[in-house]
Design an enzyme around this catalytic site. Structure first.
Site, PDB file in Angstrom:
ATOM      1  N   ARG A 156     -10.261 -11.476   1.048  1.00  0.00           N
ATOM      2  CA  ARG A 156     -11.235 -12.495   0.465  1.00  0.00           C
ATOM      3  C   ARG A 156     -10.431 -13.863   0.441  1.00  0.00           C
ATOM      4  O   ARG A 156     -11.057 -14.880   0.467  1.00  0.00           O
ATOM      5  CB  ARG A 156     -11.498 -11.963  -1.019  1.00  0.00           C
ATOM      6  N   LYS A 177       0.942  -1.282  -0.047  1.00  0.00           N
ATOM      7  CA  LYS A 177      -0.002  -0.078   0.194  1.00  0.00           C
ATOM      8  C   LYS A 177       0.855   1.257  -0.027  1.00  0.00           C
ATOM      9  O   LYS A 177       2.146   1.117   0.419  1.00  0.00           O
ATOM     10  CB  LYS A 177      -0.733  -0.016   1.350  1.00  0.00           C
TER      11      LYS A 177
HETATM   12  N1  BES Z   1      -8.089  -3.634   3.765  1.00  0.00           N
HETATM   13  C1  BES Z   1      -8.419  -3.399   2.285  1.00  0.00           C
HETATM   14  C2  BES Z   1      -9.703  -2.767   1.862  1.00  0.00           C
HETATM   15  C3  BES Z   1     -10.073  -1.132   2.766  1.00  0.00           C
HETATM   16  C4  BES Z   1      -9.300  -0.015   1.937  1.00  0.00           C
HETATM   17  C5  BES Z   1     -10.519  -1.056   3.864  1.00  0.00           C
HETATM   18  C6  BES Z   1      -9.582   1.002   2.560  1.00  0.00           C
HETATM   19  C7  BES Z   1     -10.503   0.005   4.506  1.00  0.00           C
HETATM   20  C8  BES Z   1     -10.121   1.256   3.931  1.00  0.00           C
HETATM   21  C9  BES Z   1      -8.346  -4.676   1.484  1.00  0.00           C
HETATM   22  O1  BES Z   1      -7.546  -5.756   1.839  1.00  0.00           O
HETATM   23  C10 BES Z   1      -7.612  -4.087   0.059  1.00  0.00           C
HETATM   24  O2  BES Z   1      -6.661  -3.779   0.187  1.00  0.00           O
HETATM   25  N2  BES Z   1      -8.577  -4.034  -0.984  1.00  0.00           N
HETATM   26  C11 BES Z   1      -8.041  -3.882  -2.244  1.00  0.00           C
HETATM   27  C12 BES Z   1      -8.500  -4.550  -3.410  1.00  0.00           C
HETATM   28  C13 BES Z   1      -7.629  -4.181  -4.523  1.00  0.00           C
HETATM   29  C14 BES Z   1      -6.346  -4.815  -4.644  1.00  0.00           C
HETATM   30  C15 BES Z   1      -8.645  -5.103  -5.509  1.00  0.00           C
HETATM   31  C16 BES Z   1      -8.414  -2.241  -2.156  1.00  0.00           C
HETATM   32  O3  BES Z   1      -9.793  -2.189  -1.822  1.00  0.00           O
HETATM   33  O4  BES Z   1      -7.675  -1.404  -2.997  1.00  0.00           O
HETATM   34 ZN    ZN Z   2      -5.569  -5.661   1.433  1.00  0.00          ZN
END
Ligand code: BES
Ligand code: ZN
Ligand code: ZN
Length: 482
Positions: A326, A252
């Site tokens: 997921r 991230k």
């Molecule tokens: N934990 C995150 C989702 C999230 C993002 C929760 C912001 C709360 C605030 C999840 O694991 C994630 O990183 N999802 C990605 C998915 C993508 C890589 C398809 C996302 O939402 O960017």
């Molecule tokens: Zn994630």
């Protein structure tokens, strides 16, 4: 601070301050209209005015409904918390708004100071709720008292969830979350069974193991259950318990990583629901399954290009290690269905940023195949105090999960509809007979906020508890009628 119902009119309650909610039209008829007018009080929503000499705290409400009362009660209790008064009393504003009043008072009073070296304890201790309605009539006491007691239990469970979610990732690792679950189980006569790495391996949960592999804090699957005698229904709740989500090798950005301690909010909501259900002694057997892992990086981290073997046999191509929730849920959902034949299966997860893009940061995204369940949840949203909206599955988005090398890919091939493709990914792990019994709740938006809103301060909100308990209560009342 405690909330106490007193079966007596407002005038006979002894307290430092009387809290009064006023709409603009009620303001005109107020005994202190001139004084309030002089002070510039217009009864706009959330405006508050303390008349110290008179012992009155006025709070403006736009209309006399749940949302207005909850928000104004939050402002009132925050003002009292910061004061040196020790007690206050409040009338009722119609019985149907009482749960919202309790929400505002109990959830609005919450603050998180675990990591502050100087705590600022509040002098405020007692909030008395009368059986007198604001218009002077007296309401029936027994149902009011029960409603206040039950709603207080639910609100304290919400605050329990907030404390867990706000706790830093150094203090809540997957093994620590297992210990917290065991403690909750001991205190509430629940059963708790924890699967460690070896047990996860024996169960074939290789997706969840891959996600947690690069962390020194290894994954755990936690099964907590409440089994009352003669339950009317059996419900399984599955929670995403990422105690930290760095994104892994698909790292991230620095700004997106901040607050990712909240990626365990689904798991914590499951614990909070179990706490509330057991304290309310609801005649429902509830099983909580938590997939706890930490998404980190090291030389052994799982990679984009890996293919993972999940518990139900489906192979998954990893194209983004940040879509880890997921993967953990895939195995946890499969395990939950193997262990318990439930009437309903709900999962709670801070799953996608896309859900926030779709619905805004305050609304839970609900997904599933059952229109009946979606309608039921839509109906109880307003009384529960949480916002829910349905995101529909469709066959076109489903195609985006196709993989050329494995059964499915862990991310959609196009950037749109990410909350729905995540929900449809999970659908691959729902057994045929469970499709109509399953709901997926994406709480990525409402679980955590760095700007206070409604009855929520900075940080965790405890999303999931209130709407689930409300739905359970409706389910039971319908069973009573049948
Ligand atoms: N934990 C995150 C989702 C999230 C993002 C929760 C912001 C709360 C605030 C999840 O694991 C994630 O990183 N999802 C990605 C998915 C993508 C890589 C398809 C996302 O939402 O960017
Ligand atoms: Zn994630
Ligand atoms: Zn995540």
């Amino acid at each position: 601070m405690n909330i106490k119902f007193l079966d007596t009119p407002l005038a006979s309650i002894d307290a430092d301050i009387t809290v009064i909610f006023l709409t603009e039209s009620l303001l005109k008829d107020s005994t202190h209209y001139e004084l309030l007018n002089k002070a510039g009080f217009k009864a706009t929503q959330d405006q508050i005015l303390l008349l110290h000499e008179k012992g009155l705290l006025y709070c403006g409400i736009e209309t006399l409904n749940r949302d207005a009362i909850r928000s104004a009660a939050t402002q009132a209790i925050r003002c009292l918390k910061a004061s040196n008064y020790t007690s206050a009393k409040v009338a009722q504003y119609f019985a149907k708004n009482t749960p919202a009043l309790v929400d505002g008072l109990v959830l609005g009073f919450y603050s998180f100071d675990t990591y502050k070296s100087k705590k600022e304890p509040s002098a405020f201790q007692h909030c008395y709720l009368s059986n007198e309605n604001f218009d002077g009539t007296l309401l029936e006491s027994a149902p009011l008292q029960e409603e206040i007691e039950q709603r207080s239990i639910v609100c304290h469970a919400v605050n329990y969830v907030r404390n867990l979610v706000n706790t830093i990732p150094n203090d809540i690792t997957p093994p620590a979350l297992a210990e917290i679950s065991q403690k909750l189980a001991q205190e509430h006569a629940l059963n708790c069974h924890v699967l460690d790495e070896q047990a996860l391996n024996a169960q074939g949960m290789h997706a969840m193991l891959a996600v947690g592999r690069a962390s020194v804090h290894k994954p755990r699957l936690i099964h907590v259950s409440y089994t009352p005698e003669n339950p009317q229904r059996v419900i399984s709740l599955v929670g995403k318990g990422l105690t930290y989500d760095s994104g892994g090798l698909s790292l991230k950005s620095p700004t997106s990583m901040v607050s990712m301690k909240m990626d365990k909010a689904g798991a914590c909501a499951v614990l909070g629901i179990l706490k509330a259900v057991s304290e309310l002694r609801l005649p429902i057997e509830v099983h909580g399954f938590i997939g706890a892992a930490e998404n980190m990086l090291n030389g052994d981290a799982y990679k984009p290009d890996d293919v993972l073997q999940t518990k139900n046999g489906t192979t998954v191509e990893v194209r983004n290690t940040d879509a880890e929730g997921r993967l953990v849920l895939a195995d946890t959902l499969a395990y939950a269905q193997q262990e318990v034949k439930a009437d309903y299966l709900f999962d709670y997860a801070t799953l996608t940023g896309a859900c926030m893009v779709a619905l805004g940061p305050y609304t839970v995204g609900m997904m599933g195949h059952s229109n009946t369940l979606k309608h039921q949840f839509a109906k109880i949203a307003t009384p529960s105090g949480e916002l829910l909206a349905s995101l529909p599955f469709n066959a076109h988005l489903k195609k985006l999960l196709k993989s050329d090398i494995a059964d499915i890919s862990n991310v959609g091939s196009k950037p749109y509809g990410g909350a729905i493709t995540a929900g449809m990914f999970l659908d691959n792990f729902i057994d045929k007979g469970m499709k109509q019994k399953w709901m997926h709740f994406d709480i990525a938006g409402p679980a955590y906020s760095e700007t206070p809103w409604d009855c929520h301060p900075y940080g965790a909100t405890g999303s999931g508890v209130r709407f689930t308990i409300e739905w359970m209560r409706t389910l039971l009342s319908q069973a009573d009628e049948a």
